[in-house]
Design a protein around this motif. Structure first.
Motif, PDB file in Angstrom:
ATOM      1  N   ASN A 154      -6.945   0.228  -4.085  1.00 16.19           N
ATOM      2  CA  ASN A 154      -6.702  -0.603  -2.903  1.00 16.19           C
ATOM      3  C   ASN A 154      -7.833  -1.611  -2.776  1.00 16.19           C
ATOM      4  OD1 ASN A 154      -5.975   2.523  -1.929  1.00 16.19           O
ATOM      5  ND2 ASN A 154      -4.317   1.041  -1.678  1.00 16.19           N
TER       6      ASN A 154
ATOM      7  N   THR B  71      -7.465   3.934   1.977  1.00 16.99           N
ATOM      8  CA  THR B  71      -6.444   2.927   1.693  1.00 16.99           C
ATOM      9  C   THR B  71      -6.637   1.664   2.527  1.00 16.99           C
ATOM     10  OG1 THR B  71      -4.965   4.825   1.500  1.00 16.99           O
ATOM     11  CG2 THR B  71      -3.963   2.658   1.337  1.00 16.99           C
TER      12      THR B  71
ATOM     13  N   ARG C 116      -5.172  -7.399   1.084  1.00 17.30           N
ATOM     14  CA  ARG C 116      -5.313  -6.163   0.310  1.00 17.30           C
ATOM     15  C   ARG C 116      -4.283  -6.164  -0.800  1.00 17.30           C
ATOM     16  NH1 ARG C 116      -4.124  -0.636   3.406  1.00 17.30           N
ATOM     17  NH2 ARG C 116      -2.222  -1.829   3.841  1.00 17.30           N
TER      18      ARG C 116
ATOM     19  N   ARG D 261     -16.134   0.380  -4.407  1.00 17.29           N
ATOM     20  CA  ARG D 261     -14.855  -0.313  -4.273  1.00 17.29           C
ATOM     21  C   ARG D 261     -13.721   0.510  -4.872  1.00 17.29           C
ATOM     22  NH1 ARG D 261     -16.796  -6.406  -6.192  1.00 17.29           N
ATOM     23  NH2 ARG D 261     -17.895  -6.950  -4.247  1.00 17.29           N
TER      24      ARG D 261
ATOM     25  N   ARG E 226      -9.580  -4.510  -1.235  1.00 20.22           N
ATOM     26  CA  ARG E 226      -9.610  -5.236   0.035  1.00 20.22           C
ATOM     27  C   ARG E 226     -10.485  -6.479  -0.105  1.00 20.22           C
ATOM     28  NH1 ARG E 226     -12.751  -3.096   5.375  1.00 20.22           N
ATOM     29  NH2 ARG E 226     -12.605  -5.049   6.559  1.00 20.22           N
TER      30      ARG E 226
ATOM     31  N   ALA F 278       0.824  -1.208   0.000  1.00 21.13           N
ATOM     32  CA  ALA F 278       0.000   0.000   0.000  1.00 21.13           C
ATOM     33  C   ALA F 278       0.856   1.256   0.000  1.00 21.13           C
ATOM     34  CB  ALA F 278      -0.931  -0.008   1.207  1.00 21.13           C
TER      35      ALA F 278
ATOM     36  N   GLY G  44      -3.579  -7.543   4.770  1.00 21.91           N
ATOM     37  CA  GLY G  44      -4.380  -6.362   5.018  1.00 21.91           C
ATOM     38  C   GLY G  44      -3.840  -5.540   6.176  1.00 21.91           C
ATOM     39  N   HIS G  45      -4.332  -4.328   6.292  1.00 22.55           N
ATOM     40  CA  HIS G  45      -3.921  -3.442   7.373  1.00 22.55           C
ATOM     41  C   HIS G  45      -4.298  -4.073   8.711  1.00 22.55           C
ATOM     42  CE1 HIS G  45      -3.932   0.132   9.997  1.00 22.55           C
ATOM     43  NE2 HIS G  45      -3.089   0.657   9.109  1.00 22.55           N
TER      44      HIS G  45
ATOM     45  N   SER H   7      -2.809  -3.535  -3.533  1.00 19.72           N
ATOM     46  CA  SER H   7      -2.779  -2.148  -3.987  1.00 19.72           C
ATOM     47  C   SER H   7      -2.322  -2.108  -5.439  1.00 19.72           C
ATOM     48  CB  SER H   7      -1.866  -1.320  -3.099  1.00 19.72           C
ATOM     49  OG  SER H   7      -2.431  -1.204  -1.794  1.00 19.72           O
TER      50      SER H   7
ATOM     51  N   HIS I  85     -11.013 -10.839   1.716  1.00 18.00           N
ATOM     52  CA  HIS I  85     -10.567 -11.822   2.697  1.00 18.00           C
ATOM     53  C   HIS I  85     -11.065 -13.203   2.304  1.00 18.00           C
ATOM     54  CE1 HIS I  85     -14.477 -10.388   4.427  1.00 18.00           C
ATOM     55  NE2 HIS I  85     -14.664 -11.678   4.593  1.00 18.00           N
TER      56      HIS I  85
ATOM     57  N   GLY J  31     -10.545   0.174   1.714  1.00 16.63           N
ATOM     58  CA  GLY J  31     -10.850  -0.163   0.330  1.00 16.63           C
ATOM     59  C   GLY J  31     -12.112   0.496  -0.178  1.00 16.63           C
TER      60      GLY J  31
END
Length: 376
Positions: free
Chosen positions: A313, A167, A349, A309, A315, A21, A341-342, A351, A317, A170
């Motif tokens: 970025n 970011t 995620r 969306r 996102r 990211a 991911g963050h 980017s 899962h 997402g």
């Protein structure tokens, strides 16, 4: 000049791709050009990155970068473009310091809550201003940006701040809110230069560099000239937009390396067809990835509603969260890095900034498809 820039990136057989990211991937042509022109000493014993920021060579490079950015974004004449040291978080404080004007009846700041970074901006603004939440993010089963109607803008709002692209979450705005006479301010860090942007709809736009502009340490601020007339008595000189505008972004030593590379990135974008071309490619990359997620029969889940969306970025899962670490380990071995991911939201995620070519996204999609076949 960047000769024949490979706008699609390196060859399909490239072994590794970084989906970080930020700091994010730089265009291959820019890295090559930088190694040739910025890090070699000339006959006077100085490399480009060693020249004084007060000298003609750097000032010409700064002016060239500014001109290219103005051309790319079609910045109107009544705006000023600043190249400032630091990141977007510096602007979380600088914006209220510069734009609040209690003596003129503009003593409040309005913020839209669209996710993690808008809340961080609000948190910092509260150190300097009385903050009103103008709108909140929408969506119960799927995340979405705030509705574009029903915003609460108090009569004494000095500005209204949005985070154009979240970011971490997402989430991206499908369109801009109408804030009337209240200047719209945007943190565009992770979406600037990814597609055309109508600067005339904003009072101020800021973006740190480490996504689509260049190395970390530089932030671009584009501000309407009338806003430079506000007193900004609380702003220190390096964060004072009016003083920086008057002194050509050189009140203090600017981040010279980041600016020089940003100029090369702007040139690369121009030679790739400009922001319209960037937008087409970025939308295509994102659409391919989201299509793979949505077609996975629930193996992968994108938590953000279609239409909201982010194209930069993505996102997502795994429905089976216990497979996440296994997915990341296998992806790393396959040459697909920085997909975690963050920590605030977890998951995965990818980017997809300008410098990520379609070949990299194709490689990720192939891996995801194969992984789902093995474990689905």
């Amino acid at each position: 000049m960047i000769a024949n820039p490979p706008c699609r990136g390196v060859a399909q057989n490239d072994a590794a791709w970084s989906f970080a990211a930020g700091p994010s991937r730089l265009p291959d042509a820019v890295l090559a050009r930088a190694s040739e022109t910025l890090f070699r000493r000339d006959a006077h014993g100085a490399a480009a990155i060693e020249r004084p920021f007060t000298g003609d060579h750097f000032r010409e490079a700064l002016a060239d970068a500014q001109t290219r950015l103005i051309r790319l974004l079609q910045v109107p004449e009544h705006y000023r473009v600043l190249f400032l040291a630091g990141g977007a978080m510096h602007q979380f404080a600088a914006v209220p310091m510069n734009l609040l004007d209690p003596a003129a009846g503009l003593g409040r700041a309005a913020y839209a809550d669209s996710g993690y970074w808008s809340r961080r901006a609000m948190q910092e603004a509260r150190r300097h201003a009385n903050v009103t939440v103008a709108a909140r993010h929408a969506g119960s089963t799927a995340l979405a940006a705030p509705s574009l109607s029903g915003w609460h803008l108090p009569h004494d709002a000095a500005y209204c701040h949005i985070t154009a692209n979240e970011t971490v979450d997402g989430v991206a705005y499908p369109a801009l809110p109408d804030t009337g006479e209240v200047p719209l301010v945007a943190d565009a860090t992770s979406c600037i230069l990814s597609a055309p942007l109508d600067i005339a709809k904003f009072g101020l736009v800021y973006a740190s560099a480490q996504k689509n502009i260049g190395p970390a340490g530089l932030t671009i601020v584009i501000v309407r000239e009338d806003l430079l007339q506000r007193p900004a008595t609380a702003a220190p000189s390096p964060l004072h937009y009016g003083i920086q505008a008057a002194q050509g972004s050189c009140v203090n030593t600017p981040p010279t390396l980041a600016i020089l590379i940003a100029g090369l990135v702007f040139e690369w974008i121009e030679q790739c067809g400009g922001l319209t071309a960037m937008g087409e490619v970025n939308r295509r990359k994102a659409a391919s990835l989201y299509r793979t997620i949505d077609a996975s029969n629930g193996f992968y889940i994108a938590p953000v509603a279609p239409g909201h969306r982010s194209i930069t970025n993505a996102r997502f899962h795994l429905a089976n969260h216990t497979l996440t670490d296994h997915f990341l380990d296998e992806a790393e071995r396959a040459g697909l890095a920085h997909l975690r991911g963050h920590p605030h939201v977890g998951g995965l995620r990818a980017s997809l900034y300008n410098a990520m070519p379609e070949a990299g996204v194709d490689a990720l999609i192939r891996f995801m498809t194969q992984f789902a076949r093995r474990y689905g």
